[in-house]
Design a protein around this motif. Sequence first.
Motif, short mmCIF file in Angstrom:
data_model
loop_
_atom_site.label_atom_id
_atom_site.label_comp_id
_atom_site.label_asym_id
_atom_site.label_seq_id
_atom_site.Cartn_x
_atom_site.Cartn_y
_atom_site.Cartn_z
N ASN A 1 63.91 76.36 67.25
CA ASN A 1 64.61 76.65 68.50
C ASN A 1 64.08 77.95 69.12
N GLN A 2 63.66 77.88 70.37
CA GLN A 2 63.17 79.03 71.12
C GLN A 2 61.88 79.60 70.51
N ALA A 3 61.08 78.75 69.88
CA ALA A 3 59.82 79.19 69.30
C ALA A 3 58.90 77.98 69.23
N ASN A 4 57.71 78.14 68.61
CA ASN A 4 56.70 77.10 68.62
C ASN A 4 56.41 76.52 67.23
N CYS A 5 57.02 77.09 66.19
CA CYS A 5 56.85 76.62 64.82
C CYS A 5 57.28 75.16 64.73
N THR A 6 56.39 74.27 64.24
CA THR A 6 56.62 72.83 64.32
C THR A 6 56.42 72.16 62.97
N HIS A 7 57.46 71.42 62.51
CA HIS A 7 57.44 70.72 61.23
C HIS A 7 57.46 69.22 61.50
N ALA B 1 48.46 77.85 75.07
CA ALA B 1 49.20 77.66 76.33
C ALA B 1 48.85 78.72 77.36
N LYS B 2 48.44 79.92 76.92
CA LYS B 2 48.03 80.94 77.89
C LYS B 2 46.93 80.39 78.79
N THR B 3 46.00 79.63 78.19
CA THR B 3 44.91 79.04 78.95
C THR B 3 45.36 77.78 79.67
N ALA B 4 45.91 76.83 78.92
CA ALA B 4 46.13 75.49 79.44
C ALA B 4 47.39 75.36 80.27
N VAL B 5 48.24 76.37 80.28
CA VAL B 5 49.44 76.35 81.12
C VAL B 5 49.29 77.38 82.24
N GLY C 1 69.78 80.48 79.73
CA GLY C 1 70.52 81.11 80.81
C GLY C 1 70.16 80.52 82.16
N ALA C 2 70.64 81.19 83.21
CA ALA C 2 70.47 80.68 84.56
C ALA C 2 69.01 80.59 84.97
N VAL C 3 68.19 81.56 84.57
CA VAL C 3 66.76 81.53 84.87
C VAL C 3 66.06 80.82 83.72
N ASN C 4 65.76 79.55 83.94
CA ASN C 4 65.25 78.68 82.88
C ASN C 4 63.73 78.64 82.96
N ASP C 5 63.09 79.79 82.66
CA ASP C 5 61.64 79.92 82.83
C ASP C 5 60.88 79.39 81.63
N PRO C 6 59.73 78.74 81.86
CA PRO C 6 58.83 78.46 80.73
C PRO C 6 58.43 79.75 80.04
N PHE C 7 58.07 79.66 78.77
CA PHE C 7 57.62 80.85 78.05
C PHE C 7 56.24 81.31 78.53
N TRP C 8 55.46 80.40 79.13
CA TRP C 8 54.15 80.69 79.74
C TRP C 8 53.08 81.09 78.72
N SER C 9 53.38 81.93 77.75
CA SER C 9 52.37 82.37 76.80
C SER C 9 52.27 81.44 75.59
N HIS C 10 53.28 80.64 75.31
CA HIS C 10 53.31 79.71 74.20
C HIS C 10 54.46 78.75 74.46
N GLY C 11 54.73 77.85 73.51
CA GLY C 11 55.88 76.97 73.66
C GLY C 11 55.55 75.54 74.04
N MET C 12 54.27 75.16 74.04
CA MET C 12 53.88 73.78 74.35
C MET C 12 53.64 72.99 73.07
N THR C 13 53.63 71.67 73.23
CA THR C 13 53.29 70.76 72.13
C THR C 13 52.16 69.85 72.59
N TRP C 14 51.12 69.75 71.77
CA TRP C 14 49.98 68.89 72.07
C TRP C 14 49.91 67.74 71.08
#
Length: 840
Positions: A420-426, A557-561, A708-721
């Motif tokens: 939750n709220q991170a990119n660690c994936t199992h 994600a820094k590059t591809a997002v 919260g109200a401002v539901n921004d992408p993390f932009w620097s990470h947080g994607m799944t490929w």
Amino acid sequence: MKTTILIPIVLTLACSASIGHAQVVEDFENGSISAWTTSGIVEIHSITALGSYAMRLKGDASAERAFATSGDVTVYMSAKSLETGDSCDVFVSQDGVNWGAPILTLNNGQDDGQFSSATATTTGGQTHIRYVQNGTSADYCFADNISIENAGPATPILTLSGSGSFGNVTVGSTKTNAFTITNTGNADLTVQNITGISAPFNLSGDTCSATTLMANEQCDFNVTFSPSAVGAATVILNINSNVATQSINVQGSGVDGTPPPPPSGDLPVFNGDGNVSRTALTLSQLNGSTLSMMDFSHYSHGTSELNADNSHAKEPSNTFNGRLVLNQGNSTALNFVERTSGRGIASDYNDPGRLPAFDFEFVQVGSHIIPKQRGLIVSGNIGAPDYQDWNYILEPGRVWDENADNGYSRVAIPFALQENQANCTHNGMITFAFKDDGSVTNAAVQVGGETCLYFQYDLWGMVDADYIAGPVANSATIVTAYESEVLNRLPVKPISALATDYPSSNVNVANIASEQASAPTTHGVLYNGVHYAAPCSTRYGDYPYCEVMSLPSYSTAKTAVTNFAYALLLEQDAGVRNLMISANVPECQDNINGTESIWSDVTIENALDMATGNYRLSSYEGDEGSTAVLNEFFLTYSHDDKIKHACERYIRKSAPNTHFSYHSSDTYIAGVALDNYTSGDLFDKLVNEVYKPLHLSPATYTTVRTQGAVNDPFWSHGMTWHADDMAKLGQLVNDRGVIAGQQVLNSAFMDEMLLQTSDIGLQTYGPESTYINGMWTYDMGQRTNAVCPSGSWVPYMSGYGGIGIVLFPNGAVYYYVSDSNSFAFGGAEAELHKISNICP
């Protein structure tokens, strides 16, 4: 074997009758627990009981009931199989709010199946009793013989069980829900009539109207739903009695019954004879309660997806369309073992061994099963009452028949738990067997592989499952989209085929990704339009559905997002090149003491290049590794907290575009600035105008966002490929931002990424490395035993823990995913050079 059980609505009303002292007894001898509100696994049990029946709780369960009387309350309880830390508790309350301490607790050592009793006193005409089992599905608590002596006036209690929700029903069809009225009080209950039902609902089989029920007696009636048109319908059902009028909503939706189209010729089929050799996860085991970690091949049909036609599995005889519900829609405590070596942080999680609530719709076409909801599924925000450590990512799986399964069809669903709220994936698998009539086994759940440098763990267990069959809205669209997804994947071969496709090159494929061999997830090469893919590794063999394995982006994600989003806007608006941070991020307009902002002369592109001139430590990742960044940026989850750190943490040290200092927070600032400049949601624009035309998987259509109200992408990470996505993202750069013949990303910006201009970025950790437009670069000529001369630069995307997408100058795209913490790619470099010249 089980059949579908709808979770009942249980409503209770009572009134007083002027009768003297009484004794109220709940002894479960009517074989029903419908008067109890339950969670977890609660059921009638006939072995460990004081009479013929008792109520059994397991799987972190609870059961609660209110009695409309008070007095001296006596409860009996026993336990079996409790382990250290497990317990059985019973609470008594006068208001159902203030429970206090349990009046009876049984722990490990008190679990011999013998009943113990305790007594408490209530007043005020109400008694609430709650049983709680703290443990797993292998720990048992038993409740029996509840009595209330010296009670007040006798009272009838009307308890209604049955579901008022019909869900989706095909137009022209009929669905029937059964209801039962039970008098769970100790005085006569008179039901006058049942009203409020009107078309498209109908009342039938009514044995309740004009009926008097004595204590513990019950009556039944049915409500049918026969929609004649698409759309929702709701009525209010009223039960009029000497208690009061009791009302519930009855609702359902008529849906288009057009079945999913048959599978296209692009979807693999099973041509086997059904004689699958199975030594684990047999039908008998799936109907049991125990599970051990095992090779993931047992969760599949006996062969890899690349060779599905060679499997003995045969096309399924049953079709799954509807909901799969695990543990009645509750979260589930599973077996859990941390595997991290030297970096264990399990104590930092809330409850890492708990599977979040699972209640999702699936559509089957042929032998393929498709989740309706794809991409990241948030289970609950941090700090919320329903907070879970993990979010879900569900992927398409397969359905097939095995001759030993007695007419059941077997299902395998790939899924991932993402922090939750991170990119660690199992990554894990769910498997079960079912029939069209709703019969379903338990579900075996196993997680045994991840991409998460700081936390590895095993999670496994057998979970109670329900199959609630019914039409799934937009099923035809779901199937068509999935068929398009499969059709538009890159042509794929095993990575070993590189050697056979290019026999004169003497390629040694074992050298490719050798640097990541200590903790590999997967890797591959895209060359001449063919995706040469390695298997996906776990601690328990190869992942059986590698093509849909969830792979975290981390900083790729820094590059591809964010940089791709910048290139997209730049192609549509040349003025984007001159956009300033302070003009587009209000939080960065003033620094802490209110003087001129240190961001006033910083462009968005400066932030993308990690060249803002604002930093504290001059070393290239000195700031990024600080405790302040961890606590104030990565471990904060609202936009306000992240942007405060990003704008205020650093000080002006040098002029913009003169010094490289790596900050994920700079990418976040850049993404926020671009999003503020754009009308609408920039991430959605990127998905619709880049990812979907590029035929990336639905896993890429969602991203981790701030709370919260401002539901921004993390932009620097947080994607799944998916692996296919990583190859396509690299190829998009090689194609200079052209998709299907259209220039989508700015070509000049992409040329800078490809080092086709004089600007190759700022030096990072040494003269052999630079950074530009979110892309790392490396001078291959600086290697020991280099195959290229000095000045042979190669660009690559990079992600935390050992992730990369490398764009070799001979057109090959090489990607790797691991927890090795190694970012080297010399092995692939040397081997791919054998196929064609890798030096620019």
